[in-house]
Design a protein around this motif. Structure first.
Motif, PDB file in Angstrom:
ATOM      1  N   GLU A   1       0.867  -1.183   0.000  1.00  0.00           N
ATOM      2  CA  GLU A   1       0.000   0.000   0.000  1.00  0.00           C
ATOM      3  C   GLU A   1       0.898   1.226   0.000  1.00  0.00           C
ATOM      4  OE1 GLU A   1      -4.108  -0.680   2.062  1.00  0.00           O
ATOM      5  OE2 GLU A   1      -2.494  -0.946   3.506  1.00  0.00           O
ATOM      6  N   ALA A   2       0.302   2.376  -0.206  1.00  0.00           N
ATOM      7  CA  ALA A   2       1.057   3.626  -0.218  1.00  0.00           C
ATOM      8  C   ALA A   2       0.301   4.681   0.588  1.00  0.00           C
ATOM      9  CB  ALA A   2       1.264   4.113  -1.649  1.00  0.00           C
ATOM     10  N   ILE A   3       1.074   5.587   1.188  1.00  0.00           N
ATOM     11  CA  ILE A   3       0.511   6.747   1.873  1.00  0.00           C
ATOM     12  C   ILE A   3       1.301   7.948   1.370  1.00  0.00           C
ATOM     13  CG2 ILE A   3       0.060   7.881   4.075  1.00  0.00           C
ATOM     14  CD1 ILE A   3       0.104   5.077   5.359  1.00  0.00           C
ATOM     15  N   VAL A   4       0.614   8.945   0.827  1.00  0.00           N
ATOM     16  CA  VAL A   4       1.259  10.116   0.243  1.00  0.00           C
ATOM     17  C   VAL A   4       1.158  11.265   1.248  1.00  0.00           C
ATOM     18  CG1 VAL A   4       1.293  11.708  -1.716  1.00  0.00           C
ATOM     19  CG2 VAL A   4       0.641   9.308  -2.057  1.00  0.00           C
ATOM     20  N   ILE A   5       2.318  11.843   1.564  1.00  0.00           N
ATOM     21  CA  ILE A   5       2.422  12.838   2.634  1.00  0.00           C
ATOM     22  C   ILE A   5       3.181  14.056   2.114  1.00  0.00           C
ATOM     23  CG2 ILE A   5       3.332  13.224   4.967  1.00  0.00           C
ATOM     24  CD1 ILE A   5       3.345  10.134   5.266  1.00  0.00           C
ATOM     25  N   PRO A   6       2.742  15.281   2.445  1.00  0.00           N
ATOM     26  CA  PRO A   6       3.521  16.467   2.059  1.00  0.00           C
ATOM     27  C   PRO A   6       4.948  16.365   2.611  1.00  0.00           C
ATOM     28  CG  PRO A   6       1.387  17.118   2.893  1.00  0.00           C
ATOM     29  CD  PRO A   6       1.529  15.645   3.176  1.00  0.00           C
ATOM     30  N   SER A   7       5.916  16.851   1.857  1.00  0.00           N
ATOM     31  CA  SER A   7       7.325  16.646   2.216  1.00  0.00           C
ATOM     32  C   SER A   7       7.694  17.175   3.600  1.00  0.00           C
ATOM     33  CB  SER A   7       8.244  17.221   1.150  1.00  0.00           C
ATOM     34  OG  SER A   7       8.022  18.596   1.002  1.00  0.00           O
ATOM     35  N   GLY A   8       7.157  18.313   4.021  1.00  0.00           N
ATOM     36  CA  GLY A   8       7.488  18.830   5.356  1.00  0.00           C
ATOM     37  C   GLY A   8       7.069  17.883   6.462  1.00  0.00           C
ATOM     38  N   LEU A   9       5.877  17.367   6.371  1.00  0.00           N
ATOM     39  CA  LEU A   9       5.368  16.412   7.355  1.00  0.00           C
ATOM     40  C   LEU A   9       6.095  15.079   7.242  1.00  0.00           C
ATOM     41  CD1 LEU A   9       3.283  15.775   9.567  1.00  0.00           C
ATOM     42  CD2 LEU A   9       1.642  15.248   7.747  1.00  0.00           C
ATOM     43  N   SER A  10       6.514  14.716   6.054  1.00  0.00           N
ATOM     44  CA  SER A  10       7.164  13.415   5.854  1.00  0.00           C
ATOM     45  C   SER A  10       8.488  13.317   6.616  1.00  0.00           C
ATOM     46  CB  SER A  10       7.376  13.127   4.375  1.00  0.00           C
ATOM     47  OG  SER A  10       8.407  13.918   3.843  1.00  0.00           O
ATOM     48  N   GLU A  11       9.183  14.423   6.766  1.00  0.00           N
ATOM     49  CA  GLU A  11      10.437  14.407   7.525  1.00  0.00           C
ATOM     50  C   GLU A  11      10.179  14.023   8.974  1.00  0.00           C
ATOM     51  OE1 GLU A  11      12.393  18.151   6.895  1.00  0.00           O
ATOM     52  OE2 GLU A  11      12.168  17.960   4.720  1.00  0.00           O
ATOM     53  N   GLN A  12       9.100  14.542   9.544  1.00  0.00           N
ATOM     54  CA  GLN A  12       8.740  14.188  10.916  1.00  0.00           C
ATOM     55  C   GLN A  12       8.368  12.712  11.020  1.00  0.00           C
ATOM     56  OE1 GLN A  12       5.690  16.811  12.383  1.00  0.00           O
ATOM     57  NE2 GLN A  12       6.607  18.555  11.337  1.00  0.00           N
TER      58      GLN A  12
ATOM     59  N   ASN B   1       9.753  17.674  -5.170  1.00  0.00           N
ATOM     60  CA  ASN B   1       9.993  17.675  -3.728  1.00  0.00           C
ATOM     61  C   ASN B   1       8.790  18.184  -2.932  1.00  0.00           C
ATOM     62  OD1 ASN B   1      11.767  16.911  -1.677  1.00  0.00           O
ATOM     63  ND2 ASN B   1      12.427  19.028  -1.377  1.00  0.00           N
ATOM     64  N   ARG B   2       7.587  17.901  -3.431  1.00  0.00           N
ATOM     65  CA  ARG B   2       6.377  18.343  -2.725  1.00  0.00           C
ATOM     66  C   ARG B   2       5.769  17.247  -1.875  1.00  0.00           C
ATOM     67  NH1 ARG B   2       3.229  20.588  -7.820  1.00  0.00           N
ATOM     68  NH2 ARG B   2       3.838  18.502  -8.373  1.00  0.00           N
ATOM     69  N   TYR B   3       5.861  16.009  -2.344  1.00  0.00           N
ATOM     70  CA  TYR B   3       5.227  14.893  -1.648  1.00  0.00           C
ATOM     71  C   TYR B   3       6.182  13.722  -1.502  1.00  0.00           C
ATOM     72  CZ  TYR B   3       0.880  17.350  -2.257  1.00  0.00           C
ATOM     73  OH  TYR B   3      -0.100  18.297  -2.192  1.00  0.00           O
ATOM     74  N   CYS B   4       5.927  12.939  -0.478  1.00  0.00           N
ATOM     75  CA  CYS B   4       6.695  11.739  -0.212  1.00  0.00           C
ATOM     76  C   CYS B   4       5.710  10.584  -0.104  1.00  0.00           C
ATOM     77  CB  CYS B   4       7.460  11.934   1.096  1.00  0.00           C
ATOM     78  SG  CYS B   4       8.696  10.701   1.408  1.00  0.00           S
ATOM     79  N   THR B   5       5.970   9.495  -0.793  1.00  0.00           N
ATOM     80  CA  THR B   5       5.095   8.334  -0.777  1.00  0.00           C
ATOM     81  C   THR B   5       5.751   7.232   0.044  1.00  0.00           C
ATOM     82  OG1 THR B   5       4.258   8.883  -2.975  1.00  0.00           O
ATOM     83  CG2 THR B   5       3.898   6.632  -2.207  1.00  0.00           C
ATOM     84  N   PHE B   6       5.126   6.881   1.155  1.00  0.00           N
ATOM     85  CA  PHE B   6       5.607   5.812   2.010  1.00  0.00           C
ATOM     86  C   PHE B   6       4.985   4.500   1.553  1.00  0.00           C
ATOM     87  CE2 PHE B   6       6.630   9.438   4.445  1.00  0.00           C
ATOM     88  CZ  PHE B   6       7.588   9.073   5.376  1.00  0.00           C
ATOM     89  N   LEU B   7       5.791   3.449   1.461  1.00  0.00           N
ATOM     90  CA  LEU B   7       5.286   2.129   1.103  1.00  0.00           C
ATOM     91  C   LEU B   7       5.037   1.350   2.395  1.00  0.00           C
ATOM     92  CD1 LEU B   7       7.720   1.306  -1.836  1.00  0.00           C
ATOM     93  CD2 LEU B   7       5.465   2.411  -1.918  1.00  0.00           C
ATOM     94  N   THR B   8       3.876   0.726   2.489  1.00  0.00           N
ATOM     95  CA  THR B   8       3.512  -0.014   3.692  1.00  0.00           C
ATOM     96  C   THR B   8       2.979  -1.395   3.325  1.00  0.00           C
ATOM     97  OG1 THR B   8       1.227   0.794   3.758  1.00  0.00           O
ATOM     98  CG2 THR B   8       2.893   2.135   4.870  1.00  0.00           C
ATOM     99  N   ALA B   9       2.960  -2.270   4.315  1.00  0.00           N
ATOM    100  CA  ALA B   9       2.413  -3.614   4.134  1.00  0.00           C
ATOM    101  C   ALA B   9       0.891  -3.553   4.213  1.00  0.00           C
ATOM    102  CB  ALA B   9       2.953  -4.539   5.215  1.00  0.00           C
ATOM    103  N   LEU B  10       0.255  -4.499   3.566  1.00  0.00           N
ATOM    104  CA  LEU B  10      -1.212  -4.620   3.649  1.00  0.00           C
ATOM    105  C   LEU B  10      -1.610  -4.986   5.075  1.00  0.00           C
ATOM    106  CD1 LEU B  10      -2.047  -6.671   0.445  1.00  0.00           C
ATOM    107  CD2 LEU B  10      -2.544  -4.287   0.873  1.00  0.00           C
ATOM    108  N   THR B  11      -2.757  -4.504   5.488  1.00  0.00           N
ATOM    109  CA  THR B  11      -3.280  -4.917   6.786  1.00  0.00           C
ATOM    110  C   THR B  11      -3.844  -6.327   6.653  1.00  0.00           C
ATOM    111  OG1 THR B  11      -5.412  -3.934   6.293  1.00  0.00           O
ATOM    112  CG2 THR B  11      -3.864  -2.578   7.506  1.00  0.00           C
ATOM    113  N   ASN B  12      -3.809  -7.057   7.742  1.00  0.00           N
ATOM    114  CA  ASN B  12      -4.314  -8.423   7.709  1.00  0.00           C
ATOM    115  C   ASN B  12      -5.273  -8.618   8.876  1.00  0.00           C
ATOM    116  OD1 ASN B  12      -4.745 -11.077   7.169  1.00  0.00           O
ATOM    117  ND2 ASN B  12      -2.712 -11.761   7.797  1.00  0.00           N
ATOM    118  N   PRO B  13      -6.555  -8.760   8.678  1.00  0.00           N
ATOM    119  CA  PRO B  13      -7.235  -8.824   7.389  1.00  0.00           C
ATOM    120  C   PRO B  13      -7.315  -7.429   6.771  1.00  0.00           C
ATOM    121  CG  PRO B  13      -8.851  -8.904   9.135  1.00  0.00           C
ATOM    122  CD  PRO B  13      -7.488  -8.908   9.795  1.00  0.00           C
ATOM    123  N   TYR B  14      -7.431  -7.398   5.442  1.00  0.00           N
ATOM    124  CA  TYR B  14      -7.435  -6.132   4.732  1.00  0.00           C
ATOM    125  C   TYR B  14      -8.719  -5.345   4.997  1.00  0.00           C
ATOM    126  CZ  TYR B  14      -7.481  -2.536   1.249  1.00  0.00           C
ATOM    127  OH  TYR B  14      -7.547  -1.316   0.648  1.00  0.00           O
TER     128      TYR B  14
END
Length: 133
Positions: free
Chosen positions: A17-28, A48-61
């Motif tokens: 999965e992905a979560i897209v976060i503004p770059s300023g907040l992503s540093e925190q 350099n406006r957004y940062c996309t974090f990659l995450t594992a799927l929740t189980n159960p989804y």
């Protein structure tokens, strides 16, 4: 992972999965997740406006509840729907999509979505600036 228009990308929903976060907040968020034993892969867009974090799927989804999505959207955070393409960095491209935090070599181990969302919500509660969506 697939190749599209000469770019490598992955499609969310199968294993990632992905979560897209503004770059300023992503540093925190990266600082909050630094204690994890594995890196939390994050990709910065070319402007350099957004940062996309990659995450594992929740189980159960399950999808992120609408009230939480609305709260996150007030701070410019989005959780793309399954099937969304996420561009991956080229190792030789310093000006395009690039890693804010590269994955740890070896078998890909991603943090749970709930862990990243908790770090985001904590940062917001502690007074991160509101970013227009």
């Amino acid at each position: 992972m697939e190749l599209f228009a000469d770019r490598l990308y992955l499609t969310t929903g199968h294993n990632v999965e992905a979560i897209v976060i503004p770059s300023g907040l992503s540093e925190q968020i990266r600082a909050r997740l630094a204690h994890l034993p594995q890196a939390t892969p994050a990709i910065i867009d070319p402007h350099n406006r957004y940062c996309t974090f990659l995450t594992a799927l929740t189980n159960p989804y399950h999808t992120v509840p609408q009230p939480i999505q609305r709260q996150l959207a007030l701070h410019g955070v989005t959780v793309p729907q399954p099937g969304t393409r996420v561009m991956l960095p080229r190792s030789d491209d310093q000006f395009g999509w690039r890693w804010a935090c590269e994955p740890t070599p070896g078998r890909l181990r991603l943090p749970q979505r709930t862990l990243v969302l908790s770090a985001i919500r904590l940062s917001i509660l502690e007074g991160a600036d509101v970013v227009p969506a």
